[in-house]
Design an enzyme around this catalytic site. Structure first.
Site, mmCIF file in Angstrom:
data_model
loop_
_atom_site.group_PDB
_atom_site.id
_atom_site.type_symbol
_atom_site.label_atom_id
_atom_site.label_comp_id
_atom_site.label_asym_id
_atom_site.label_seq_id
_atom_site.Cartn_x
_atom_site.Cartn_y
_atom_site.Cartn_z
ATOM 1 N N ARG A 45 0.280 -1.269 0.055
ATOM 2 C CA ARG A 45 0.142 -0.235 -0.285
ATOM 3 C C ARG A 45 0.695 1.801 -0.427
ATOM 4 O O ARG A 45 0.091 2.483 -0.395
ATOM 5 C CB ARG A 45 -0.622 -0.300 1.775
ATOM 6 C CG ARG A 45 -1.972 -0.665 1.139
ATOM 7 C CD ARG A 45 -3.126 -0.593 2.350
ATOM 8 N NE ARG A 45 -2.638 -2.308 2.869
ATOM 9 C CZ ARG A 45 -2.777 -2.471 4.240
ATOM 10 N NH1 ARG A 45 -3.668 -1.909 4.748
ATOM 11 N NH2 ARG A 45 -2.921 -4.139 5.141
ATOM 12 N N GLU A 101 7.847 1.408 -6.404
ATOM 13 C CA GLU A 101 7.745 1.536 -5.269
ATOM 14 C C GLU A 101 7.915 2.474 -4.217
ATOM 15 O O GLU A 101 8.580 3.364 -4.355
ATOM 16 C CB GLU A 101 9.162 0.158 -5.193
ATOM 17 C CG GLU A 101 9.454 0.218 -3.942
ATOM 18 C CD GLU A 101 8.403 -1.543 -3.011
ATOM 19 O OE1 GLU A 101 7.829 -1.259 -2.950
ATOM 20 O OE2 GLU A 101 8.772 -2.701 -2.830
ATOM 21 N N ASP A 102 7.226 2.048 -3.035
ATOM 22 C CA ASP A 102 7.753 3.205 -1.781
ATOM 23 C C ASP A 102 9.642 3.212 -0.830
ATOM 24 O O ASP A 102 9.537 4.342 -1.706
ATOM 25 C CB ASP A 102 6.871 3.145 -0.799
ATOM 26 C CG ASP A 102 6.734 1.758 -0.226
ATOM 27 O OD1 ASP A 102 7.547 0.586 -0.395
ATOM 28 O OD2 ASP A 102 6.235 1.942 0.900
ATOM 29 N N ASP A 105 14.570 -1.658 0.821
ATOM 30 C CA ASP A 105 15.207 -1.889 1.670
ATOM 31 C C ASP A 105 16.114 -2.980 1.630
ATOM 32 O O ASP A 105 17.597 -2.926 0.828
ATOM 33 C CB ASP A 105 14.068 -1.973 3.083
ATOM 34 C CG ASP A 105 14.625 -2.643 4.234
ATOM 35 O OD1 ASP A 105 15.747 -1.566 5.260
ATOM 36 O OD2 ASP A 105 14.339 -2.939 5.167
ATOM 37 N N PHE A 154 13.935 4.004 10.394
ATOM 38 C CA PHE A 154 12.372 3.848 10.400
ATOM 39 C C PHE A 154 11.522 4.541 9.841
ATOM 40 O O PHE A 154 11.359 5.407 10.703
ATOM 41 C CB PHE A 154 12.382 2.842 11.361
ATOM 42 C CG PHE A 154 11.011 1.325 10.716
ATOM 43 C CD1 PHE A 154 11.057 0.268 9.752
ATOM 44 C CD2 PHE A 154 9.482 2.469 10.885
ATOM 45 C CE1 PHE A 154 9.711 -0.118 9.694
ATOM 46 C CE2 PHE A 154 8.558 1.811 10.717
ATOM 47 C CZ PHE A 154 8.704 0.132 10.023
ATOM 48 N N ARG A 167 0.983 6.912 7.604
ATOM 49 C CA ARG A 167 0.013 6.853 5.781
ATOM 50 C C ARG A 167 0.206 8.483 4.976
ATOM 51 O O ARG A 167 0.648 8.435 4.736
ATOM 52 C CB ARG A 167 -0.114 5.964 5.765
ATOM 53 C CG ARG A 167 0.082 4.747 5.633
ATOM 54 C CD ARG A 167 -0.550 3.875 4.937
ATOM 55 N NE ARG A 167 -0.386 1.994 5.345
ATOM 56 C CZ ARG A 167 -0.119 1.511 4.521
ATOM 57 N NH1 ARG A 167 1.026 1.516 4.145
ATOM 58 N NH2 ARG A 167 -0.018 0.199 5.087
HETATM 59 P P1 IMP Z 1 12.432 -5.155 1.336
HETATM 60 O O1 IMP Z 1 12.048 -6.185 0.636
HETATM 61 O O2 IMP Z 1 13.099 -5.349 2.362
HETATM 62 O O3 IMP Z 1 12.984 -4.486 -0.136
HETATM 63 O O4 IMP Z 1 11.432 -3.930 1.896
HETATM 64 C C1 IMP Z 1 10.656 -3.060 0.999
HETATM 65 C C2 IMP Z 1 8.687 -2.569 1.887
HETATM 66 O O5 IMP Z 1 9.515 -3.121 2.890
HETATM 67 C C3 IMP Z 1 8.974 -1.556 0.957
HETATM 68 O O6 IMP Z 1 7.817 -1.313 0.568
HETATM 69 C C4 IMP Z 1 7.716 -0.658 2.581
HETATM 70 O O7 IMP Z 1 6.604 -1.746 2.453
HETATM 71 C C5 IMP Z 1 8.662 -2.280 3.702
HETATM 72 N N1 IMP Z 1 9.930 -0.589 4.363
HETATM 73 C C6 IMP Z 1 11.368 -0.664 4.969
HETATM 74 N N2 IMP Z 1 11.615 0.279 4.854
HETATM 75 C C7 IMP Z 1 10.181 0.802 5.650
HETATM 76 C C8 IMP Z 1 10.875 1.770 6.976
HETATM 77 O O8 IMP Z 1 11.637 2.517 7.413
HETATM 78 N N3 IMP Z 1 9.143 2.239 6.741
HETATM 79 C C9 IMP Z 1 8.114 1.028 6.642
HETATM 80 N N4 IMP Z 1 7.773 0.615 6.173
HETATM 81 C C10 IMP Z 1 9.244 -0.327 5.405
#
Ligand code: IMP
Length: 178
Positions: A45, A101-102, A105, A154, A167
């Protein structure tokens, strides 16, 4: 953990986000200038606010679709298993596709989503992430365009949540436990 009190420090203001989106939109327009129609895929989302602002800046013919992949749940740890909770409504075979993508990470979510979408044979497949936390990366992947590289905070706001909260903030903030 989610009941621990915390404060939010502004990391990236709404004004700075808007200016960066203008720059990114120009780069995307240049890359896809010959497209008949670009399918813009928002990852739910967290990307909903970003995709809304990005699309208003983008002078290209577009369609919008959404995909939801599970990643965090309610914990502040990244899950390795990526599941598709909601698939696209439309076909992307032979189409120009931009995944929005937001945050990238660990990279697990983006790499899983990209291999799924590649298997459907799009004509071109590019990605844009508002935020990138390179120090957290576990999978060797990066988006075609990144809004901002950030340190290992975070973050919340501008569509991004902490246990479904915050959000609706118009800026990106860093969570600081008090
Ligand atoms: P990844 O698979 O570890 O790259 O994670 C990606 C997803 O983790 C993002 O699309 C976010 O939804 C969530 N995410 C990663 N870092 C944060 C953060 O600092 N705050 C909130 N959500 C996060």
């Amino acid at each position: 953990m989610t009941d621990r009190p915390y404060e939010i420090d502004v990391l990236i203001s709404a004004k700075v986000i808007a200016a960066r989106i203008e720059e990114l939109a120009r780069e995307i327009e240049a890359r896809f200038e010959d497209t008949d129609k670009l399918v813009v895929v928002g990852l739910l989302r967290g990307s909903f606010m970003f995709i809304a602002d990005l699309l208003r800046e983008l002078n290209l013919p577009v369609e919008v679709d959404f995909l939801e992949a599970s990643s965090y749940g309610n914990e502040m740890t990244s899950s390795r298993e990526v599941r598709i909770l909601k698939d696209l409504r439309g076909e992307i075979g032979g189409r120009d596709v931009l995944v929005v993508e937001d945050i990238v990470d660990t990279g697990f979510t983006l790499s899983h989503v990209l291999s799924l979408l590649k298997s459907r044979d799009p004509k071109r497949l590019e990605t844009i992430a508002l935020l990138d936390k390179p120090v957290r990366r576990e999978v060797d992947i990066s988006a075609t365009w990144t809004g901002f590289e950030i340190p290992d905070h975070f973050v919340v706001g501008y569509g991004i949540d902490y246990a479904q909260r915050n959000r609706n903030l118009p800026y990106i903030g860093a969570v600081r436990f008090t």
